[in-house]
Design a protein around this motif. Structure first.
Motif, PDB file in Angstrom:
ATOM      1  N   HIS A  36       0.834  -1.202   0.000  1.00  0.00           N
ATOM      2  CA  HIS A  36       0.000   0.000   0.000  1.00  0.00           C
ATOM      3  C   HIS A  36       0.871   1.256   0.000  1.00  0.00           C
ATOM      4  CE1 HIS A  36      -2.201   3.347   1.892  1.00  0.00           C
ATOM      5  NE2 HIS A  36      -3.192   2.917   1.116  1.00  0.00           N
ATOM      6  N   GLY A  37       1.940   1.239   0.796  1.00  0.00           N
ATOM      7  CA  GLY A  37       2.814   2.408   0.865  1.00  0.00           C
ATOM      8  C   GLY A  37       3.448   2.732  -0.471  1.00  0.00           C
ATOM      9  N   GLU A  38       3.861   1.698  -1.200  1.00  0.00           N
ATOM     10  CA  GLU A  38       4.454   1.906  -2.525  1.00  0.00           C
ATOM     11  C   GLU A  38       3.433   2.512  -3.487  1.00  0.00           C
ATOM     12  OE1 GLU A  38       7.758   0.944  -5.403  1.00  0.00           O
ATOM     13  OE2 GLU A  38       7.674   0.897  -3.212  1.00  0.00           O
ATOM     14  N   ILE A  39       2.214   1.976  -3.455  1.00  0.00           N
ATOM     15  CA  ILE A  39       1.150   2.498  -4.314  1.00  0.00           C
ATOM     16  C   ILE A  39       0.842   3.949  -3.945  1.00  0.00           C
ATOM     17  CG2 ILE A  39      -1.317   2.269  -4.855  1.00  0.00           C
ATOM     18  CD1 ILE A  39      -0.916  -0.795  -4.497  1.00  0.00           C
ATOM     19  N   TYR A  40       0.739   4.213  -2.663  1.00  0.00           N
ATOM     20  CA  TYR A  40       0.454   5.559  -2.152  1.00  0.00           C
ATOM     21  C   TYR A  40       1.526   6.552  -2.600  1.00  0.00           C
ATOM     22  CZ  TYR A  40      -0.692   9.112   1.407  1.00  0.00           C
ATOM     23  OH  TYR A  40      -1.039  10.267   2.059  1.00  0.00           O
ATOM     24  N   ASN A  41       2.780   6.182  -2.409  1.00  0.00           N
ATOM     25  CA  ASN A  41       3.874   7.090  -2.762  1.00  0.00           C
ATOM     26  C   ASN A  41       3.967   7.311  -4.272  1.00  0.00           C
ATOM     27  OD1 ASN A  41       4.621   7.395  -0.080  1.00  0.00           O
ATOM     28  ND2 ASN A  41       6.084   5.708  -0.138  1.00  0.00           N
ATOM     29  N   SER A  42       3.673   6.268  -5.047  1.00  0.00           N
ATOM     30  CA  SER A  42       3.727   6.407  -6.503  1.00  0.00           C
ATOM     31  C   SER A  42       2.685   7.403  -6.990  1.00  0.00           C
ATOM     32  CB  SER A  42       3.504   5.044  -7.175  1.00  0.00           C
ATOM     33  OG  SER A  42       4.564   4.156  -6.880  1.00  0.00           O
ATOM     34  N   TYR A  43       1.474   7.317  -6.439  1.00  0.00           N
ATOM     35  CA  TYR A  43       0.426   8.244  -6.866  1.00  0.00           C
ATOM     36  C   TYR A  43       0.714   9.673  -6.409  1.00  0.00           C
ATOM     37  CZ  TYR A  43      -2.730   4.611  -8.586  1.00  0.00           C
ATOM     38  OH  TYR A  43      -3.302   3.600  -9.309  1.00  0.00           O
ATOM     39  N   THR A  44       1.226   9.815  -5.206  1.00  0.00           N
ATOM     40  CA  THR A  44       1.500  11.174  -4.723  1.00  0.00           C
ATOM     41  C   THR A  44       2.640  11.839  -5.510  1.00  0.00           C
ATOM     42  OG1 THR A  44       2.950  10.289  -2.982  1.00  0.00           O
ATOM     43  CG2 THR A  44       0.656  10.738  -2.383  1.00  0.00           C
ATOM     44  N   ALA A  45       3.437  11.024  -6.212  1.00  0.00           N
ATOM     45  CA  ALA A  45       4.553  11.578  -6.986  1.00  0.00           C
ATOM     46  C   ALA A  45       4.082  12.315  -8.232  1.00  0.00           C
ATOM     47  CB  ALA A  45       5.521  10.462  -7.376  1.00  0.00           C
ATOM     48  N   TYR A  46       2.902  11.937  -8.763  1.00  0.00           N
ATOM     49  CA  TYR A  46       2.478  12.623  -9.986  1.00  0.00           C
ATOM     50  C   TYR A  46       1.041  13.128  -9.952  1.00  0.00           C
ATOM     51  CZ  TYR A  46       0.183   8.281 -11.630  1.00  0.00           C
ATOM     52  OH  TYR A  46      -0.617   7.175 -11.761  1.00  0.00           O
ATOM     53  N   LEU A  47       0.330  12.911  -8.857  1.00  0.00           N
ATOM     54  CA  LEU A  47      -1.006  13.472  -8.702  1.00  0.00           C
ATOM     55  C   LEU A  47      -0.970  14.543  -7.620  1.00  0.00           C
ATOM     56  CD1 LEU A  47      -3.155  10.193  -8.731  1.00  0.00           C
ATOM     57  CD2 LEU A  47      -2.801  11.783 -10.624  1.00  0.00           C
ATOM     58  N   SER A  48      -1.902  15.476  -7.682  1.00  0.00           N
ATOM     59  CA  SER A  48      -1.934  16.525  -6.667  1.00  0.00           C
ATOM     60  C   SER A  48      -3.366  16.757  -6.206  1.00  0.00           C
ATOM     61  CB  SER A  48      -1.360  17.832  -7.233  1.00  0.00           C
ATOM     62  OG  SER A  48      -2.101  18.256  -8.364  1.00  0.00           O
ATOM     63  N   GLY A  49      -3.502  17.050  -4.927  1.00  0.00           N
ATOM     64  CA  GLY A  49      -4.827  17.334  -4.380  1.00  0.00           C
ATOM     65  C   GLY A  49      -5.532  16.078  -3.913  1.00  0.00           C
ATOM     66  N   ASP A  50      -6.348  16.243  -2.885  1.00  0.00           N
ATOM     67  CA  ASP A  50      -7.050  15.103  -2.288  1.00  0.00           C
ATOM     68  C   ASP A  50      -7.955  14.395  -3.284  1.00  0.00           C
ATOM     69  OD1 ASP A  50      -5.782  16.012  -0.056  1.00  0.00           O
ATOM     70  OD2 ASP A  50      -7.568  16.056   1.220  1.00  0.00           O
ATOM     71  N   THR A  51      -8.640  15.152  -4.115  1.00  0.00           N
ATOM     72  CA  THR A  51      -9.616  14.549  -5.029  1.00  0.00           C
ATOM     73  C   THR A  51      -8.944  13.587  -5.989  1.00  0.00           C
ATOM     74  OG1 THR A  51     -11.040  16.493  -4.902  1.00  0.00           O
ATOM     75  CG2 THR A  51     -11.378  15.015  -6.770  1.00  0.00           C
ATOM     76  N   GLN A  52      -7.841  14.005  -6.602  1.00  0.00           N
ATOM     77  CA  GLN A  52      -7.131  13.139  -7.540  1.00  0.00           C
ATOM     78  C   GLN A  52      -6.583  11.893  -6.840  1.00  0.00           C
ATOM     79  OE1 GLN A  52      -4.092  14.927  -9.900  1.00  0.00           O
ATOM     80  NE2 GLN A  52      -5.503  16.191 -11.084  1.00  0.00           N
ATOM     81  N   LEU A  53      -5.982  12.087  -5.686  1.00  0.00           N
ATOM     82  CA  LEU A  53      -5.396  10.952  -4.981  1.00  0.00           C
ATOM     83  C   LEU A  53      -6.456   9.947  -4.538  1.00  0.00           C
ATOM     84  CD1 LEU A  53      -2.720  12.778  -2.816  1.00  0.00           C
ATOM     85  CD2 LEU A  53      -2.271  11.011  -4.523  1.00  0.00           C
ATOM     86  N   LEU A  54      -7.539  10.448  -3.978  1.00  0.00           N
ATOM     87  CA  LEU A  54      -8.581   9.551  -3.494  1.00  0.00           C
ATOM     88  C   LEU A  54      -9.272   8.811  -4.633  1.00  0.00           C
ATOM     89  CD1 LEU A  54     -10.164  11.711  -0.652  1.00  0.00           C
ATOM     90  CD2 LEU A  54      -8.684   9.716  -0.403  1.00  0.00           C
ATOM     91  N   SER A  55      -9.335   9.436  -5.805  1.00  0.00           N
ATOM     92  CA  SER A  55      -9.965   8.773  -6.951  1.00  0.00           C
ATOM     93  C   SER A  55      -9.169   7.552  -7.392  1.00  0.00           C
ATOM     94  CB  SER A  55     -10.107   9.755  -8.119  1.00  0.00           C
ATOM     95  OG  SER A  55      -8.842  10.041  -8.703  1.00  0.00           O
ATOM     96  N   LYS A  56      -7.884   7.516  -7.068  1.00  0.00           N
ATOM     97  CA  LYS A  56      -7.047   6.365  -7.393  1.00  0.00           C
ATOM     98  C   LYS A  56      -6.938   5.375  -6.235  1.00  0.00           C
ATOM     99  CE  LYS A  56      -5.612   7.486 -11.567  1.00  0.00           C
ATOM    100  NZ  LYS A  56      -5.913   6.642 -12.748  1.00  0.00           N
ATOM    101  N   LEU A  57      -6.862   5.904  -5.022  1.00  0.00           N
ATOM    102  CA  LEU A  57      -6.601   5.046  -3.864  1.00  0.00           C
ATOM    103  C   LEU A  57      -7.842   4.328  -3.330  1.00  0.00           C
ATOM    104  CD1 LEU A  57      -4.153   7.445  -1.999  1.00  0.00           C
ATOM    105  CD2 LEU A  57      -3.556   5.208  -2.977  1.00  0.00           C
ATOM    106  N   LYS A  58      -8.952   5.025  -3.246  1.00  0.00           N
ATOM    107  CA  LYS A  58     -10.132   4.432  -2.616  1.00  0.00           C
ATOM    108  C   LYS A  58     -10.727   3.247  -3.383  1.00  0.00           C
ATOM    109  CE  LYS A  58     -13.170   7.186  -0.676  1.00  0.00           C
ATOM    110  NZ  LYS A  58     -14.041   8.354  -0.389  1.00  0.00           N
ATOM    111  N   PRO A  59     -10.808   3.302  -4.719  1.00  0.00           N
ATOM    112  CA  PRO A  59     -11.445   2.180  -5.428  1.00  0.00           C
ATOM    113  C   PRO A  59     -10.805   0.822  -5.178  1.00  0.00           C
ATOM    114  CG  PRO A  59     -11.294   4.072  -6.873  1.00  0.00           C
ATOM    115  CD  PRO A  59     -10.510   4.421  -5.640  1.00  0.00           C
TER     116      PRO A  59
END
Length: 312
Positions: free
Chosen positions: A247-270
């Protein structure tokens, strides 16, 4: 048994595949969720990252389309990137694509499939096909197999449901047996392998299979591939630690190129729709994730999940 990870749109993208290969393992072949052409003539921008040949090993790019133009684009583009295998999606059941005669929506039109293959196949790259047993009717299966038998295809991956079923109802074991009897190509089974018991049942039903593809079952039980291969798993605490690293790897990968809660949650929550099944108190875990309205609440929900421990 060779195991492949099914291409699941929105779930098994580069970020997931890379983290899974690093921390979990057990999968021999990965497939990209289907690639599409944008505006009819260029690859969707977000898909360039998915097929970077310098990032992943054992990756087969999958594409979707119903025309020679699309087929040739993906064939040539992926050859230029150095790929030796590609996969044509004839199985996606989503109505938006089916209505355009793409995915399983192309199965009622075997003449169109034949037209594309007649002009599009090229010895420079291996083609496999992922398909359903028809879209509207099982009667569509035999004409499609007759077409595929005319061509040099490396393997056929079959999900034994109709497209109109999407993911509902039982898989059709009789129809899969029909594929085995009629196809001149190697056949791979895909569909409803959600546990070691499911795998063993399929192996009893089809003892000559040497390849299977698993999808949602692997997301629900991250260590399923390793169980199928008979590996001795780490302890519960060690497996929980691997899940946390995944999970940490996935989380860090998304935060590297996405910005803002909405974008991050749209990838992480599903992904927690399935990932939550790995934890004790699965329903509470998923409910907490689903209700999280910002990254602060999401992180608290994730901490809650890992406090529950991993299912045995």
């Amino acid at each position: 048994m060779k195991l492949s990870l099914a291409p699941l749109q929105g779930f098994t993208n580069l970020v997931f595949r890379r983290a899974f290969a690093k921390y979990i393992g057990g999968i021999d072949q990965f497939y990209t969720p289907f690639l599409v052409l944008q505006n009819g003539d260029k690859l969707k921008s977000s898909h360039h990252r998915e097929i970077d040949p310098n990032i992943e090993e054992n990756l087969v790019p999958q594409f979707i389309g119903n025309s020679l133009k699309e087929f040739v684009f993906f064939r040539d583009h992926l050859i230029c990137l150095g790929y030796t295998k590609i996969n044509w999606n004839l199985g996606c059941p989503f109505p938006m694509l089916v209505n355009k005669r793409k995915g399983s929506g192309l199965l009622p039109f075997p003449n169109l499939i034949e037209d594309v293959l007649s002009e599009g196949l090229d010895d420079r790259i291996e083609l496999s096909v992922k398909m359903r047993i028809g879209h509207d009717s099982i009667e569509e299966l035999e004409p499609v197999l007759e077409v595929l038998n005319k061509f040099k295809i490396s393997e056929i991956i079959v999900h034994p449901r109709l497209g109109i079923q999407q993911y509902k109802g039982e898989v059709d074991i009789e129809a899969f047996n029909k594929v085995l009897s009629l196809s001149k190509h190697p056949v791979v089974y895909n569909g409803d392998i959600c546990s070691l018991e499911d795998y063993q049942q399929r192996l009893e039903q089809f003892p000559n299979l040497d390849q299977m593809m698993i999808g949602r079952g692997l997301l629900k039980d991250i260590f399923l591939a390793r169980k199928i291969k008979g590996e001795n798993l780490p302890s519960a605490n060690e497996r929980l630690d691997l899940l946390e690293k995944l999970h940490g790897e996935i989380y860090n990968s998304y935060t590297a190129y996405l910005s803002g809660d909405t974008q991050l949650l749209s990838k992480l929550k599903p992904m927690w729709e399935y990932f939550s099944a790995n934890f004790n108190n699965e329903r509470k875990v998923y409910k907490a994730i689903k209700k999280s309205g910002g990254m602060k609440k999401y992180n608290a929900a994730v901490a809650f999940a890992f406090q529950q421990g991993i299912k045995e």
